[in-house]
Scaffold this active site. Structure first.
Site, mmCIF file in Angstrom:
data_model
loop_
_atom_site.group_PDB
_atom_site.id
_atom_site.type_symbol
_atom_site.label_atom_id
_atom_site.label_comp_id
_atom_site.label_asym_id
_atom_site.label_seq_id
_atom_site.Cartn_x
_atom_site.Cartn_y
_atom_site.Cartn_z
ATOM 1 N N LYS A 52 0.818 -1.200 0.000
ATOM 2 C CA LYS A 52 0.000 0.000 0.000
ATOM 3 C C LYS A 52 0.858 1.258 0.000
ATOM 4 O O LYS A 52 0.398 2.336 -0.354
ATOM 5 C CB LYS A 52 -0.883 0.026 1.267
ATOM 6 C CG LYS A 52 -1.867 -1.077 1.385
ATOM 7 C CD LYS A 52 -2.602 -0.880 2.733
ATOM 8 C CE LYS A 52 -3.379 -2.112 3.096
ATOM 9 N NZ LYS A 52 -4.020 -1.945 4.429
ATOM 10 N N GLY A 53 2.103 1.119 0.439
ATOM 11 C CA GLY A 53 2.977 2.257 0.712
ATOM 12 C C GLY A 53 3.108 3.309 -0.372
ATOM 13 O O GLY A 53 3.364 4.470 -0.082
ATOM 14 N N ASP A 109 7.721 2.962 -2.126
ATOM 15 C CA ASP A 109 7.810 3.949 -1.048
ATOM 16 C C ASP A 109 9.203 3.998 -0.429
ATOM 17 O O ASP A 109 9.773 5.057 -0.245
ATOM 18 C CB ASP A 109 6.725 3.703 0.032
ATOM 19 C CG ASP A 109 6.766 2.302 0.642
ATOM 20 O OD1 ASP A 109 7.505 1.423 0.128
ATOM 21 O OD2 ASP A 109 6.054 2.063 1.632
ATOM 22 N N ASP A 112 14.412 -0.713 2.135
ATOM 23 C CA ASP A 112 14.979 -0.866 3.468
ATOM 24 C C ASP A 112 16.029 -1.982 3.410
ATOM 25 O O ASP A 112 17.164 -1.737 3.018
ATOM 26 C CB ASP A 112 13.823 -1.174 4.425
ATOM 27 C CG ASP A 112 14.219 -1.213 5.872
ATOM 28 O OD1 ASP A 112 15.165 -0.507 6.241
ATOM 29 O OD2 ASP A 112 13.569 -1.935 6.662
ATOM 30 N N LYS A 140 16.949 3.623 2.560
ATOM 31 C CA LYS A 140 17.691 3.503 3.822
ATOM 32 C C LYS A 140 18.853 2.545 3.568
ATOM 33 O O LYS A 140 18.784 1.367 3.911
ATOM 34 C CB LYS A 140 16.784 2.893 4.908
ATOM 35 C CG LYS A 140 15.887 3.887 5.597
ATOM 36 C CD LYS A 140 15.389 3.384 6.945
ATOM 37 C CE LYS A 140 14.207 2.475 6.832
ATOM 38 N NZ LYS A 140 13.482 2.270 8.111
ATOM 39 N N PHE A 161 12.891 4.648 11.712
ATOM 40 C CA PHE A 161 11.582 4.196 11.241
ATOM 41 C C PHE A 161 10.744 5.424 10.942
ATOM 42 O O PHE A 161 10.532 6.270 11.800
ATOM 43 C CB PHE A 161 10.888 3.273 12.247
ATOM 44 C CG PHE A 161 9.780 2.507 11.594
ATOM 45 C CD1 PHE A 161 10.048 1.368 10.838
ATOM 46 C CD2 PHE A 161 8.463 2.953 11.690
ATOM 47 C CE1 PHE A 161 9.027 0.682 10.192
ATOM 48 C CE2 PHE A 161 7.439 2.268 11.042
ATOM 49 C CZ PHE A 161 7.721 1.136 10.297
ATOM 50 N N VAL A 162 10.293 5.526 9.697
ATOM 51 C CA VAL A 162 9.562 6.721 9.266
ATOM 52 C C VAL A 162 8.116 6.405 8.921
ATOM 53 O O VAL A 162 7.778 5.277 8.544
ATOM 54 C CB VAL A 162 10.258 7.419 8.078
ATOM 55 C CG1 VAL A 162 11.595 8.003 8.498
ATOM 56 C CG2 VAL A 162 10.440 6.475 6.889
ATOM 57 N N ASP A 168 3.429 3.488 6.765
ATOM 58 C CA ASP A 168 2.640 3.252 7.966
ATOM 59 C C ASP A 168 3.449 2.714 9.135
ATOM 60 O O ASP A 168 4.568 2.215 8.974
ATOM 61 C CB ASP A 168 1.550 2.221 7.672
ATOM 62 C CG ASP A 168 2.140 0.803 7.531
ATOM 63 O OD1 ASP A 168 3.051 0.623 6.701
ATOM 64 O OD2 ASP A 168 1.706 -0.097 8.281
ATOM 65 N N ARG A 174 -0.471 6.657 7.326
ATOM 66 C CA ARG A 174 -0.240 6.720 5.878
ATOM 67 C C ARG A 174 -0.713 8.052 5.303
ATOM 68 O O ARG A 174 -0.229 8.515 4.278
ATOM 69 C CB ARG A 174 -0.999 5.596 5.159
ATOM 70 C CG ARG A 174 -0.485 4.199 5.469
ATOM 71 C CD ARG A 174 -1.089 3.217 4.476
ATOM 72 N NE ARG A 174 -0.955 1.827 4.894
ATOM 73 C CZ ARG A 174 0.112 1.064 4.650
ATOM 74 N NH1 ARG A 174 1.148 1.556 4.015
ATOM 75 N NH2 ARG A 174 0.138 -0.192 5.051
#
Ligand code: IMP
Ligand code: MG
Length: 186
Positions: A52-53, A109, A112, A140, A161-162, A168, A174
């Protein structure tokens, strides 16, 4: 079990600091759109959002693109509800079309550990699009486990953590218009 309702006060308290403002995001999006316009003029273009990001990012990028383009979404999961990576990829919703006739631009999005994108890239490559490029809103690099390089990164961020702008924490935040650091301290 029902998810406990978070009070608005607690919800707000967890938004630690704004890392990237709405204006900063929009400035970078304009630059990506200019690149997309230059690269895909006269070519069949499919923007693929990883849900969904990427839904907010996709909405903003596609509205800045001037060349003809189509949009499609795919939903994959490599994370549990919290902040810990599982490393597994599950296709929860697949693309609704054959990509062989398109130049595909993936909009993600955040990269990581790189596990999700490595799998997504492998999967889409096997489907033989005319070309495949990766655009990520955030990167990141400190957290990388699997080698993945985006063709275009809007912002490189430290290992924090963003939340916000599509990202989310347990499905909340979100809808924040900016990107903030999440305060995980009790
Ligand atoms: P990767 O497979 O470890 O690269 O993880 C990618 C996915 O993890 C992203 O698409 C996000 O859904 C999630 N993720 C990683 N870091 C963050 C973060 O800082 N905030 C919110 N979601 C994150
Ligand atoms: Mg997520």
């Amino acid at each position: 079990m029902m998810k406990p309702i978070l009070s608005t006060q607690d919800y707000q308290n967890r938004i630690k600091t704004i890392l990237i403002t709405e204006e900063e995001i929009q400035e970078e999006i304009k630059k990506v759109a200019v690149k997309i316009d230059a690269l895909y003029d006269g070519r069949p273009l499919l923007l693929v959002g990883i849900l969904k990001g990427s839904f907010v990012f996709m909405a903003d990028v596609c509205r800045r693109v001037s060349v003809p383009c189509e949009v499609a979404f795919m939903r994959v999961q490599s994370y549990f509800d919290g902040t810990v990576s599982s490393g597994n990829l599950k296709i929860l919703m697949d693309l609704d079309r054959d990509v062989t006739k398109y130049h595909v631009v993936i909009l993600e999005d955040i990269i990581d550990t790189g596990r999700t994108l490595a799998e997504v890239l492998k999967l889409l490559k096997e489907r033989n699009p005319l070309s495949l490029t990766l655009v990520t809103l955030l990167d990141k690099p400190d957290r990388r486990v699997v080698e993945v390089k985006a063709d275009h990164t809007l912002f490189t961020i430290p290992d924090r953590f963003v939340i916000g702008y599509g990202l989310d924490c347990a499905e909340y935040y979100r809808n924040l218009p900016y990107i903030a650091e999440y305060n995980s301290e009790e």
